[in-house]
Design a protein around this motif. Structure first.
Motif, PDB file in Angstrom:
ATOM      1  N   GLY A 166       0.712  -1.015  -0.062  1.00  0.00           N
ATOM      2  CA  GLY A 166       0.078   0.011  -0.033  1.00  0.00           C
ATOM      3  C   GLY A 166       0.722   1.129  -0.040  1.00  0.00           C
ATOM      4  O   GLY A 166       0.288   2.544   0.173  1.00  0.00           O
ATOM      5  N   VAL A 167       2.002   1.076  -0.209  1.00  0.00           N
ATOM      6  CA  VAL A 167       3.055   2.472  -0.323  1.00  0.00           C
ATOM      7  C   VAL A 167       3.667   2.635  -1.569  1.00  0.00           C
ATOM      8  O   VAL A 167       4.408   1.465  -1.970  1.00  0.00           O
ATOM      9  N   LEU A 168       3.345   3.652  -2.268  1.00  0.00           N
ATOM     10  CA  LEU A 168       3.878   3.741  -3.580  1.00  0.00           C
ATOM     11  C   LEU A 168       4.868   5.154  -3.677  1.00  0.00           C
ATOM     12  O   LEU A 168       4.549   6.076  -3.197  1.00  0.00           O
ATOM     13  N   VAL A 169       6.028   4.917  -4.225  1.00  0.00           N
ATOM     14  CA  VAL A 169       7.021   6.015  -4.321  1.00  0.00           C
ATOM     15  C   VAL A 169       7.030   6.226  -5.830  1.00  0.00           C
ATOM     16  O   VAL A 169       8.109   5.874  -6.447  1.00  0.00           O
ATOM     17  N   PRO A 170       6.420   7.253  -6.251  1.00  0.00           N
ATOM     18  CA  PRO A 170       6.497   7.331  -7.782  1.00  0.00           C
ATOM     19  C   PRO A 170       7.788   8.416  -7.986  1.00  0.00           C
ATOM     20  O   PRO A 170       8.311   9.163  -7.387  1.00  0.00           O
ATOM     21  N   ASN A 171       8.473   8.055  -9.328  1.00  0.00           N
ATOM     22  CA  ASN A 171       9.512   9.053  -9.700  1.00  0.00           C
ATOM     23  C   ASN A 171       9.000   9.999 -10.627  1.00  0.00           C
ATOM     24  O   ASN A 171      10.086  10.856 -10.954  1.00  0.00           O
ATOM     25  N   ASN A 172       8.110  10.117 -10.974  1.00  0.00           N
ATOM     26  CA  ASN A 172       7.592  11.316 -11.827  1.00  0.00           C
ATOM     27  C   ASN A 172       6.017  11.564 -11.900  1.00  0.00           C
ATOM     28  O   ASN A 172       5.320  10.711 -11.106  1.00  0.00           O
ATOM     29  N   LEU A 173       5.515  12.540 -12.383  1.00  0.00           N
ATOM     30  CA  LEU A 173       4.246  12.919 -12.273  1.00  0.00           C
ATOM     31  C   LEU A 173       3.285  11.844 -12.864  1.00  0.00           C
ATOM     32  O   LEU A 173       2.238  11.362 -12.234  1.00  0.00           O
ATOM     33  N   GLU A 174       3.506  11.348 -13.938  1.00  0.00           N
ATOM     34  CA  GLU A 174       2.647  10.185 -14.566  1.00  0.00           C
ATOM     35  C   GLU A 174       2.543   9.135 -13.726  1.00  0.00           C
ATOM     36  O   GLU A 174       1.456   8.450 -13.448  1.00  0.00           O
ATOM     37  N   GLU A 175       3.765   8.555 -12.988  1.00  0.00           N
ATOM     38  CA  GLU A 175       3.729   7.531 -12.052  1.00  0.00           C
ATOM     39  C   GLU A 175       2.946   8.116 -10.686  1.00  0.00           C
ATOM     40  O   GLU A 175       2.349   6.979 -10.107  1.00  0.00           O
ATOM     41  N   ALA A 176       3.062   9.113 -10.466  1.00  0.00           N
ATOM     42  CA  ALA A 176       2.063   9.583  -9.274  1.00  0.00           C
ATOM     43  C   ALA A 176       0.751   9.499  -9.592  1.00  0.00           C
ATOM     44  O   ALA A 176      -0.065   9.165  -8.786  1.00  0.00           O
ATOM     45  N   LEU A 177       0.065  10.061 -10.652  1.00  0.00           N
ATOM     46  CA  LEU A 177      -1.129  10.014 -11.041  1.00  0.00           C
ATOM     47  C   LEU A 177      -1.690   8.721 -11.035  1.00  0.00           C
ATOM     48  O   LEU A 177      -2.655   8.116 -10.527  1.00  0.00           O
ATOM     49  N   LYS A 178      -0.821   7.705 -11.613  1.00  0.00           N
ATOM     50  CA  LYS A 178      -1.025   6.494 -11.928  1.00  0.00           C
ATOM     51  C   LYS A 178      -1.449   5.868 -10.520  1.00  0.00           C
ATOM     52  O   LYS A 178      -2.166   4.913 -10.156  1.00  0.00           O
ATOM     53  N   ALA A 179      -0.512   6.062  -9.656  1.00  0.00           N
ATOM     54  CA  ALA A 179      -0.325   5.466  -8.252  1.00  0.00           C
ATOM     55  C   ALA A 179      -1.789   5.892  -7.724  1.00  0.00           C
ATOM     56  O   ALA A 179      -2.238   4.865  -6.752  1.00  0.00           O
ATOM     57  N   VAL A 180      -2.399   7.238  -7.858  1.00  0.00           N
ATOM     58  CA  VAL A 180      -3.359   7.543  -7.142  1.00  0.00           C
ATOM     59  C   VAL A 180      -4.706   6.755  -7.608  1.00  0.00           C
ATOM     60  O   VAL A 180      -5.407   6.046  -6.731  1.00  0.00           O
ATOM     61  N   ASP A 181      -4.801   6.643  -9.015  1.00  0.00           N
ATOM     62  CA  ASP A 181      -5.932   5.857  -9.570  1.00  0.00           C
ATOM     63  C   ASP A 181      -5.662   4.543  -9.138  1.00  0.00           C
ATOM     64  O   ASP A 181      -6.737   3.736  -8.553  1.00  0.00           O
ATOM     65  N   HIS A 182      -4.413   3.655  -8.966  1.00  0.00           N
ATOM     66  CA  HIS A 182      -4.459   2.574  -8.613  1.00  0.00           C
ATOM     67  C   HIS A 182      -4.872   2.228  -6.972  1.00  0.00           C
ATOM     68  O   HIS A 182      -5.704   1.300  -6.689  1.00  0.00           O
ATOM     69  N   LEU A 183      -4.397   3.204  -6.175  1.00  0.00           N
ATOM     70  CA  LEU A 183      -4.750   2.895  -4.751  1.00  0.00           C
ATOM     71  C   LEU A 183      -6.141   3.122  -4.524  1.00  0.00           C
ATOM     72  O   LEU A 183      -6.694   2.276  -3.793  1.00  0.00           O
ATOM     73  N   PHE A 184      -6.740   4.175  -5.323  1.00  0.00           N
ATOM     74  CA  PHE A 184      -8.531   4.499  -5.246  1.00  0.00           C
ATOM     75  C   PHE A 184      -9.143   3.097  -5.832  1.00  0.00           C
ATOM     76  O   PHE A 184     -10.316   2.922  -5.114  1.00  0.00           O
ATOM     77  N   SER A 185      -8.419   2.703  -6.747  1.00  0.00           N
ATOM     78  CA  SER A 185      -9.393   1.460  -7.260  1.00  0.00           C
ATOM     79  C   SER A 185      -9.152   0.120  -6.209  1.00  0.00           C
ATOM     80  O   SER A 185     -10.302  -0.649  -6.468  1.00  0.00           O
ATOM     81  N   ILE A 186      -8.218  -0.049  -5.616  1.00  0.00           N
ATOM     82  CA  ILE A 186      -8.062  -1.141  -4.755  1.00  0.00           C
ATOM     83  C   ILE A 186      -8.670  -0.938  -3.371  1.00  0.00           C
ATOM     84  O   ILE A 186      -8.990  -1.860  -2.603  1.00  0.00           O
ATOM     85  N   CYS A 187      -8.802   0.408  -2.927  1.00  0.00           N
ATOM     86  CA  CYS A 187      -9.225   0.613  -1.581  1.00  0.00           C
ATOM     87  C   CYS A 187     -10.539   1.482  -1.795  1.00  0.00           C
ATOM     88  O   CYS A 187     -10.329   2.736  -1.541  1.00  0.00           O
ATOM     89  N   LYS A 188     -11.628   0.989  -2.036  1.00  0.00           N
ATOM     90  CA  LYS A 188     -12.731   1.797  -2.291  1.00  0.00           C
ATOM     91  C   LYS A 188     -13.302   2.463  -1.000  1.00  0.00           C
ATOM     92  O   LYS A 188     -13.136   1.837   0.124  1.00  0.00           O
ATOM     93  N   ASP A 189     -13.733   3.643  -1.114  1.00  0.00           N
ATOM     94  CA  ASP A 189     -14.318   4.343   0.258  1.00  0.00           C
ATOM     95  C   ASP A 189     -13.156   4.490   1.295  1.00  0.00           C
ATOM     96  O   ASP A 189     -13.590   4.656   2.290  1.00  0.00           O
ATOM     97  N   LYS A 190     -11.923   4.417   0.759  1.00  0.00           N
ATOM     98  CA  LYS A 190     -10.753   4.484   1.743  1.00  0.00           C
ATOM     99  C   LYS A 190     -10.246   5.951   1.578  1.00  0.00           C
ATOM    100  O   LYS A 190     -10.096   6.277   0.415  1.00  0.00           O
TER     101      LYS A 190
END
Ligand code: GLY
Length: 428
Positions: free
Chosen positions: A161-185
């Motif tokens: 559950g901890v992601l360390v993005p290297n750039n903006l694209e990875e950061a935005l993807k990380a947000v989508d990814h975590l919200f998709s697997i942690c609904k309502d959290k």
């Protein structure tokens, strides 16, 4: 005395092994998926770690009020196993459900630490993707301040559950990814803190604490600290002397955390694991709090304890560490984690590894009728642990042991085992 260990990974194998070394213990039971290695030294009980009713009944019948239950993983703690056992009059080592909130919810942890003035990375919590993404763009990228961010899910994710993005694209993807697997959290966006990472662990009775040897964990999957974050691919310790000023600062922060928990009337008797980042000036800052022993840190820490670990565990569980002291071996210890790509490979080389002087703790293995061990899942499968007079000695025994071990079905030249080759090399 009898002991029940909740959980059945390599950390729990190390806990069971430590209990069997105690003269006070005559029998150890464990629960969770059956583990071929643990079953060599303890009795497996077929009750799920989620079945508190069944476990409490078993503990009442077989462990008794003089015995002890030790909880390995965070999930049963977060669901309140300690509250249940305590209400049933049983002795159990671990924090209450509220105490386990320090690991279950990073938001709760930040709020509590903030209330008591204990420094953590600056953060914001979000319930929406849009809000999180705008904040990330604004704070870390548009202003060109060069800072990086860490994106965390606000729930238990078994190290994922901890992601360390290297750039903006990875950061935005990380947000989508975590919200998709942690609904309502919630998800948290924290400033990235640079430095050297240390795993600091203490045992506490809720008022006092005894610090354990500090350990360096290698969380990234591949050599050179690259690749995805994992639970840990190996570790070594002690990395700091108990009198080292940085260690003393870590211990003092841990005391403040215990004070904060006590001030909030949160029952906490168990292991407290603080993940610290230490900057160039030697100042530690808390990156994360876990409410149990680390895996693989436990495999090293417990192996370094010279005194009776069960006496210590029982004293903490009963709320009385006052007269307890821990004697430490004058040794270093190294753990190399071997992973498998899948279940069903036969495991070779265990005896040869132990002839090298290494201990092997099993995470996911099973034993067949002919006493052969097989991998029983993908990911971390074995922890090869060795002690020595120096880190170099311990490391060379651990790697000599690990080199004997292979996982395969047909072709020995195509062994399916994987482990990092740079654990405990101090300059890496
Ligand atoms: N090795 C890291 C952890 O147990 O969380």
């Amino acid at each position: 005395m009898r002991v029940l260990v909740i959980g059945s990974g390599a950390r729990e194998h190390a806990i069971v092994f430590a209990c069997t070394r105690s003269e006070r213990v005559d029998r150890v039971y464990y629960c969770g998926p059956e583990n071929g290695g643990i079953s060599m030294i303890a009795r497996h009980i077929d009750i799920s770690p989620d079945d508190f009713e069944g476990l409490s009944r078993f503990a009442n019948e077989k462990i008794g009020k003089d015995g002890l239950t030790i909880v390995g993983p965070e999930a049963p703690l977060a669901r309140g196993i300690v509250d249940r056992f305590t209400n049933d009059g049983l002795v159990i080592l671990g924090p209450s459900e509220l105490g386990a909130g320090m690991e279950r919810s990073k938001y709760f942890c930040h709020l509590l630490l903030g209330k008591y003035g204990i420094q953590t990375a600056p953060f914001r919590a979000f319930i929406s993707q849009t809000g999180a993404k705008e904040y990330i763009k604004e704070r870390y990228f548009l202003n060109g301040n060069g800072n990086r961010c860490v994106i965390k899910a606000d729930e238990l994710m078994a190290g994922k559950g901890v992601l360390v993005p290297n750039n903006l694209e990875e950061a935005l993807k990380a947000v989508d990814h975590l919200f998709s697997i942690c609904k309502d959290k919630l998800i948290l966006v924290e400033d990235y803190i640079a430095g050297n990472e240390y795993s600091f662990t203490a045992i506490t009775d809720g008022k006092r604490m005894i610090p354990f040897a500090a350990v360096r964990d290698y969380k990234r999957q591949f050599d050179g600290d690259v690749g995805p974050n994992t639970g840990g691919q190996g570790c070594f310790g002690p990395v700091l002397n108990f009198a080292d000023p940085t260690f003393v600062k870590m211990a003092s922060i841990a005391e403040r955390v215990i004070f904060a928990l006590g001030s909030e009337r949160i029952q906490y008797r168990g292991f407290l694991y603080l993940g610290f980042m230490v900057d160039k000036e030697g100042e530690p800052i808390i990156l994360e709090i876990n409410v149990r022993l680390g895996d693989p840190e436990a495999q090293v820490i417990l192996n370094l304890i010279d005194s009776d670990p069960v006496e210590l565990f029982a004293a903490a569980a009963k709320g009385d560490l006052k007269d307890m002291r821990v004697r430490w071996k004058n040794e270093s210890c190294v753990c190399v984690v071997i992973s498998s790509s899948r279940a069903g490979y036969k495991i070779y080389g265990l005896e040869e590894a132990s002839k090298e002087g290494a201990l092997v703790f099993h995470a996911r293995t099973k034993r067949d009728e002919s006493a052969n061990f097989h991998t029983n899942g993908e990911g971390r499968t074995l922890s090869v642990v060795a002690s020595g007079k120096s880190i170099e000695d311990a490391r060379s025994i651990a790697y000599n042991g690990a080199r004997h071990i292979s996982f395969w079905r047909k072709n020995p030249s195509k062994g399916k085992q994987y482990y990092r080759k740079d654990i405990a090399f101090l300059d890496k």
